[in-house]
Design a protein around this motif. Structure first.
Motif, PDB file in Angstrom:
ATOM      1  N   LYS A 118       0.844  -1.194   0.000  1.00  0.00           N
ATOM      2  CA  LYS A 118       0.000   0.000   0.000  1.00  0.00           C
ATOM      3  C   LYS A 118       0.876   1.239   0.000  1.00  0.00           C
ATOM      4  CE  LYS A 118      -0.357   0.362   4.956  1.00  0.00           C
ATOM      5  NZ  LYS A 118      -0.632   1.617   5.551  1.00  0.00           N
ATOM      6  N   LYS A 119       0.236   2.335  -0.311  1.00  0.00           N
ATOM      7  CA  LYS A 119       0.923   3.621  -0.207  1.00  0.00           C
ATOM      8  C   LYS A 119       0.862   4.075   1.247  1.00  0.00           C
ATOM      9  CE  LYS A 119      -0.039   4.977  -4.931  1.00  0.00           C
ATOM     10  NZ  LYS A 119      -0.671   5.937  -5.822  1.00  0.00           N
ATOM     11  N   ASP A 120       1.654   5.069   1.591  1.00  0.00           N
ATOM     12  CA  ASP A 120       1.757   5.504   2.994  1.00  0.00           C
ATOM     13  C   ASP A 120       0.431   6.008   3.560  1.00  0.00           C
ATOM     14  OD1 ASP A 120       4.401   4.838   3.164  1.00  0.00           O
ATOM     15  OD2 ASP A 120       5.088   6.820   2.513  1.00  0.00           O
ATOM     16  N   ASN A 121      -0.383   6.645   2.763  1.00  0.00           N
ATOM     17  CA  ASN A 121      -1.612   7.246   3.285  1.00  0.00           C
ATOM     18  C   ASN A 121      -2.848   6.390   3.012  1.00  0.00           C
ATOM     19  OD1 ASN A 121      -1.635   7.562   0.581  1.00  0.00           O
ATOM     20  ND2 ASN A 121      -2.122   9.742   0.565  1.00  0.00           N
ATOM     21  N   GLU A 122      -2.678   5.088   2.849  1.00  0.00           N
ATOM     22  CA  GLU A 122      -3.810   4.209   2.533  1.00  0.00           C
ATOM     23  C   GLU A 122      -3.977   3.132   3.603  1.00  0.00           C
ATOM     24  OE1 GLU A 122      -3.950   4.069  -2.306  1.00  0.00           O
ATOM     25  OE2 GLU A 122      -2.760   2.566  -1.277  1.00  0.00           O
ATOM     26  N   ASP A 123      -5.197   2.645   3.696  1.00  0.00           N
ATOM     27  CA  ASP A 123      -5.501   1.478   4.521  1.00  0.00           C
ATOM     28  C   ASP A 123      -6.019   0.394   3.594  1.00  0.00           C
ATOM     29  OD1 ASP A 123      -4.828   2.645   6.941  1.00  0.00           O
ATOM     30  OD2 ASP A 123      -6.840   3.500   7.196  1.00  0.00           O
TER      31      ASP A 123
END
Length: 101
Positions: free
Chosen positions: A79-84
């Motif tokens: 995932k990207k850093d700002n994703e859940d």
């Protein structure tokens, strides 16, 4: 019937036919086995051609950044850093051991 069996040419022909059909290294039985092997190898060749096409398609997809990102997200759950990430598994897709009752 016995008249024909006493003829030397008929006897030689029968011996020759038996020899060529069953005993010789190029006999009919060996040809049948070789034809079966050829058919099996052709089927295997078709299978590998299909696999090569599938792999070429996968390589083409992975040659782009979007393809790599898609693979990383779907298979490795990155995932990207700002994703859940929420993984939803359905009951029929789970490997549950059945208990004998």
């Amino acid at each position: 019937m016995l008249k024909y069996l006493k003829n030397i040419f008929v006897i030689v022909f029968i011996v020759f036919a038996i020899w060529m059909l069953f005993i010789d290294s190029n006999s009919l039985l060996i040809h049948r086995e070789l034809n079966q092997d050829i058919e099996d190898l052709e089927n295997e060749k078709d299978y590998y051609k299909k696999e090569i096409e599938k792999d070429k398609k996968a390589i083409k997809e992975l040659s782009t950044d979007e393809g790599v990102e898609k693979l990383a997200r779907e298979k490795y759950y990155m995932k990207k850093d700002n994703e859940d990430i929420y993984i939803i598994e359905y009951e029929d897709s789970l490997n549950l051991e059945k208990k004998d009752e």
